[in-house]
Scaffold this motif. Structure first.
Motif, PDB file in Angstrom:
ATOM      1  N   ASP A  85       0.849  -1.200   0.000  1.00 14.95           N
ATOM      2  CA  ASP A  85       0.000   0.000   0.000  1.00 14.95           C
ATOM      3  C   ASP A  85       0.883   1.248   0.000  1.00 14.95           C
ATOM      4  O   ASP A  85       1.749   1.396   0.869  1.00 14.95           O
ATOM      5  N   HIS A 140      -1.561   1.817   9.310  1.00 14.17           N
ATOM      6  CA  HIS A 140      -2.195   0.552   9.684  1.00 14.17           C
ATOM      7  C   HIS A 140      -1.291  -0.631   9.385  1.00 14.17           C
ATOM      8  O   HIS A 140      -0.465  -0.564   8.459  1.00 14.17           O
ATOM      9  N   HIS A 189      -6.132  -3.917   5.990  1.00 10.93           N
ATOM     10  CA  HIS A 189      -6.029  -3.153   7.241  1.00 10.93           C
ATOM     11  C   HIS A 189      -6.141  -4.162   8.384  1.00 10.93           C
ATOM     12  O   HIS A 189      -7.217  -4.700   8.624  1.00 10.93           O
ATOM     13  N   THR A 244       1.913   0.562   7.499  1.00 10.02           N
ATOM     14  CA  THR A 244       2.063   1.782   6.703  1.00 10.02           C
ATOM     15  C   THR A 244       2.227   2.979   7.629  1.00 10.02           C
ATOM     16  O   THR A 244       1.787   2.962   8.777  1.00 10.02           O
ATOM     17  N   GLU A 289       1.281   7.079   6.757  1.00 12.43           N
ATOM     18  CA  GLU A 289       0.627   7.802   5.665  1.00 12.43           C
ATOM     19  C   GLU A 289       0.055   9.141   6.126  1.00 12.43           C
ATOM     20  O   GLU A 289      -1.153   9.374   6.065  1.00 12.43           O
ATOM     21  N   GLU A 307       2.466   7.982   1.503  1.00  6.99           N
ATOM     22  CA  GLU A 307       2.358   6.702   2.225  1.00  6.99           C
ATOM     23  C   GLU A 307       3.383   5.703   1.723  1.00  6.99           C
ATOM     24  O   GLU A 307       3.598   5.573   0.512  1.00  6.99           O
TER      25      GLU A 307
END
Ligand code: MF3
Ligand code: CO
Ligand code: CO
Length: 288
Positions: free
Chosen positions: A144, A207, A214, A239, A241, A272
């Motif tokens: 992500d 997350h 998530h 992550t 972000e 991110e």
């Protein structure tokens, strides 16, 4: 259609659902209202980290390919086509497509949109900023990442916001070390952002990511201590972000139930990365 008489963004028209070849493996939540509760771990071994790195590289490359097409006159839906096609051409699934009903293969968040903007017939204009957030799912794991791009030339105030938001992510990444609490990440981001009087959004967070999009682990971008005291450990994947604004941190949700805008309509930027914790700090897994 894309902006009202005050220059504020309004919702455009969303195109029909794009096709994903049948051989591309879907995440478990596709075709369901939402994901199953994640009962796995946020800590991964070398083999799984390698798979997340591959998904992360596809996401990063897709963002770069989309970014190369960003210019005044293009619609966010056209950017979605480019991202979607790149992701599926690389044997991966665009994780946002069908996630809790999200209808597109990337998030495109323009100007006062904090996050989760839906690609539509909005035409980008010179001086806009647009965040492209892409998650790729391959070999059972998600990677992500997002970046904010400037369309043509923006004001110095907006250009500074974008560059300092990028830097705030770097500061957050540098704060990662095993044995610390996850709240040190937000402390590093917020103390940097405060120098410039930027708003530091609290209600959307980093997350845990990997087998789940998530995982349930939350990484705040502000100094939340003594809350969010989870210890950072080697092998943890998550992550960071941060979303920084030129104004306040209050937000409103559009009627589409996705698009999050600043309540004061101030401009918001975000960057991110997905990373794994190592003995020495963090290794970013979403690099081209
Ligand atoms: N990629 C976003 C994140 O950074 C999540 C997007 S969920 C969506 O966590 F449904 F809005 F696409
Ligand atoms: Co994320
Ligand atoms: Co994302």
């Amino acid at each position: 259609m894309p902006k009202d008489s005050n220059g504020h963004l309004v919702a455009g028209r969303v195109s029909p659902t794009r096709f994903v070849p049948r051989q591309i493996v879907r995440p478990e939540y596709v075709g369901k209202p939402g994901p199953s509760r994640f009962t796995g771990s946020d800590i991964y071994g070398a083999e799984a980290v390698g798979r997340i790195r591959e998904s992360g590289r596809i996401a990063a490359d897709a963002i770069a390919v989309v970014g190369a097409s960003i210019r005044a006159g293009i619609t966010t839906d056209s950017l979605d086509v480019i991202g979607h096609d790149y992701i599926v051409a690389n044997g991966s699934y665009p994780s946002t497509l069908g996630y809790r009903g999200f209808p597109k293969s990337l998030c495109s968040s323009v100007n006062e949109v904090i996050c989760h903007g839906i690609p539509d017939d909005t035409v980008l204009e010179d001086g806009d900023i647009v965040n492209i957030d892409i998650t790729a799912y391959k070999n059972g794991v998600h990677g992500d990442s997002n970046q904010t791009f400037i369309v043509g030339e923006a004001t110095p105030q907006v250009t500074d916001l974008v560059e300092r938001t990028r830097e705030s992510l770097n500061r957050g990444i540098k704060a990662v070390a095993p044995g610390r609490e996850v709240n040190v990440i937000g402390r590093a981001i917020e103390s940097y952002a405060r120098r410039f009087d930027y708003g530091v959004v609290r209600d959307f967070t980093g997350h845990g990511v990997g087998e789940a999009f998530h995982s349930g682990l939350i990484i705040p971008h502000y100094d939340a201590a003594p809350a969010y005291s989870t210890e950072i450990v080697v092998g943890m994947v998550f992550t960071i972000e941060p979303m920084l604004t030129l104004g306040g941190i209050e937000w409103e949700m559009w009627a589409d139930d996705w698009t999050v805008v600043t309540k004061d309509r101030s401009i918001s930027a975000q960057f991110e990365h997905t990373m794994v914790v190592t003995e020495r700090g963090a290794e970013v897994l979403t690099l081209p």
